[in-house]
Design an enzyme around this catalytic site. Sequence first.
Site, PDB file in Angstrom:
ATOM      1  N   ARG A  51       0.800  -1.223   0.000  1.00 29.69           N
ATOM      2  CA  ARG A  51       0.000   0.000   0.000  1.00 29.69           C
ATOM      3  C   ARG A  51       0.836   1.277   0.000  1.00 29.69           C
ATOM      4  NH1 ARG A  51      -2.857  -3.765   1.910  1.00 29.69           N
ATOM      5  NH2 ARG A  51      -0.918  -4.307   2.915  1.00 29.69           N
ATOM      6  N   THR A  52       1.786   1.335   0.924  1.00 30.94           N
ATOM      7  CA  THR A  52       2.469   2.614   1.116  1.00 30.94           C
ATOM      8  C   THR A  52       3.241   3.001  -0.138  1.00 30.94           C
ATOM      9  OG1 THR A  52       2.637   2.092   3.460  1.00 30.94           O
ATOM     10  CG2 THR A  52       3.977   3.931   2.659  1.00 30.94           C
ATOM     11  N   LYS A  81      25.760  -2.283  -0.661  1.00 23.80           N
ATOM     12  CA  LYS A  81      27.229  -2.168  -0.752  1.00 23.80           C
ATOM     13  C   LYS A  81      27.791  -1.328   0.387  1.00 23.80           C
ATOM     14  CE  LYS A  81      27.026  -2.026  -5.824  1.00 23.80           C
ATOM     15  NZ  LYS A  81      27.374  -1.173  -6.980  1.00 23.80           N
ATOM     16  N   ARG A 102      11.423   4.342   3.069  1.00 22.47           N
ATOM     17  CA  ARG A 102      11.087   3.412   4.155  1.00 22.47           C
ATOM     18  C   ARG A 102      12.350   2.639   4.485  1.00 22.47           C
ATOM     19  NH1 ARG A 102       6.108  -0.782   4.418  1.00 22.47           N
ATOM     20  NH2 ARG A 102       5.133   1.144   5.107  1.00 22.47           N
ATOM     21  N   HIS A 130       5.454   6.012  11.603  1.00 16.03           N
ATOM     22  CA  HIS A 130       4.937   5.867  10.235  1.00 16.03           C
ATOM     23  C   HIS A 130       3.920   7.009  10.070  1.00 16.03           C
ATOM     24  CE1 HIS A 130       3.607   4.309   6.520  1.00 16.03           C
ATOM     25  NE2 HIS A 130       3.359   3.064   6.835  1.00 16.03           N
TER      26      HIS A 130
HETATM   27  C1  NCD Z   1       2.248  -1.027   8.252  1.00 18.17           C
HETATM   28  C2  NCD Z   1       3.738  -0.787   8.338  1.00 18.17           C
HETATM   29  O1  NCD Z   1       4.462  -0.983   7.379  1.00 18.17           O
HETATM   30  O2  NCD Z   1       4.145  -0.377   9.429  1.00 18.17           O
HETATM   31  N1  NCD Z   1       1.811  -1.244   6.932  1.00 18.17           N
HETATM   32  C3  NCD Z   1       1.463  -0.157   6.174  1.00 18.17           C
HETATM   33  O3  NCD Z   1       2.280   0.671   5.860  1.00 18.17           O
HETATM   34  N2  NCD Z   1       0.174  -0.028   5.849  1.00 18.17           N
HETATM   35  C4  NCD Z   1       1.754  -2.061   9.207  1.00 18.17           C
HETATM   36  C5  NCD Z   1       2.341  -3.436   9.136  1.00 18.17           C
HETATM   37  O4  NCD Z   1       3.204  -3.741   8.329  1.00 18.17           O
HETATM   38  O5  NCD Z   1       1.887  -4.261   9.924  1.00 18.17           O
END
Ligand code: NCD
Length: 299
Positions: A51-52, A81, A102, A130
């Site tokens: 999703r993200t 590396k 991320r 997040h």
């Molecule tokens: C979450 C995350 O990555 O922290 N997922 C997301 O971004 N919707 C929650 C998870 O991975 O459980």
Amino acid sequence: MNHVLTAKQYTKETLEELFTLTDDIKNNPQKYAKTLDGKIVAVMFYEPSTRTRLSFETAALRLGGQVISTENASANSSGKKGETLEDTVKVLQGYADAIVIRHSSDTWPQDAIKVAQVPILNAGAGKGEHPTQALLDVYTIREHRKTLDGVKVAILGDLLNGRTIHSLLRLVSLYNNVEVYGLSKECFALPQEYIDMLNAREIEYKKCNNFDDIPKDVDILYHTRIQSERFEGDFGKEEYIINKEVLNKFSENTIVLHPLPRNEEIATDIDDDPRAMYFKQAHNGLYVRMALFVQALSK
Ligand code: NCD
């Protein structure tokens, strides 16, 4: 510069500004179809995502921008590396107008910011924060309930390692007369730091032992997955599962949210219940991330 690094950077006013823009984008997407014309967004994900990453990329594309992306950066980028994230940012900002990252480090945003000359958007920092997930969570609650003042929220699942929970609590605590209930296995209890943060804002954290300890008229049941990638050993499965029987103990107005992906903590037998809003929530992520790009890049 309009970085999105932590939920701490928001106030009730800046949230409302973001959500008003999000509403406008959601209602009039055509108006924004060329806002990122000529802009390139770099997307670096060192951890798995569906999703993200894809909603960030879709957001840039829907705004008329272009995307360069490494979706498995821990294996396929120079991070493998030994390149530091600061060096990667220094290089990418020569190519792109904003960088979405991320990474498994809880503190990478503080390091990246030291060298950043373009907006940096935090798409997940280890078990820390997040913020963009919390923004879309609060946007979804606001859409359902108009305001978060007076909201009663129950948080469930992995409250220790769940970064979405940590950012969500920071945003929810900005509102008035909020009640927060927590239900988790003891090994996944909410860290004291977040209980202290709530207390400092005069919100008592009410730890629950079972579903019956959560008020029937709670507004939000926010469940999360056990973050098994964040710890060694086996702490077993989730004990507190929301299924039809459990949900029917709560009010008609109680909604179920989850950042997704889910494991066993939400049974599929509630998916068709109008109170199950997690897919709508994920969809809202697109509009909130579009609004974040507009704020970061259109001025
Ligand atoms: C979450 C995350 O990555 O922290 N997922 C997301 O971004 N919707 C929650 C998870 O991975 O459980």
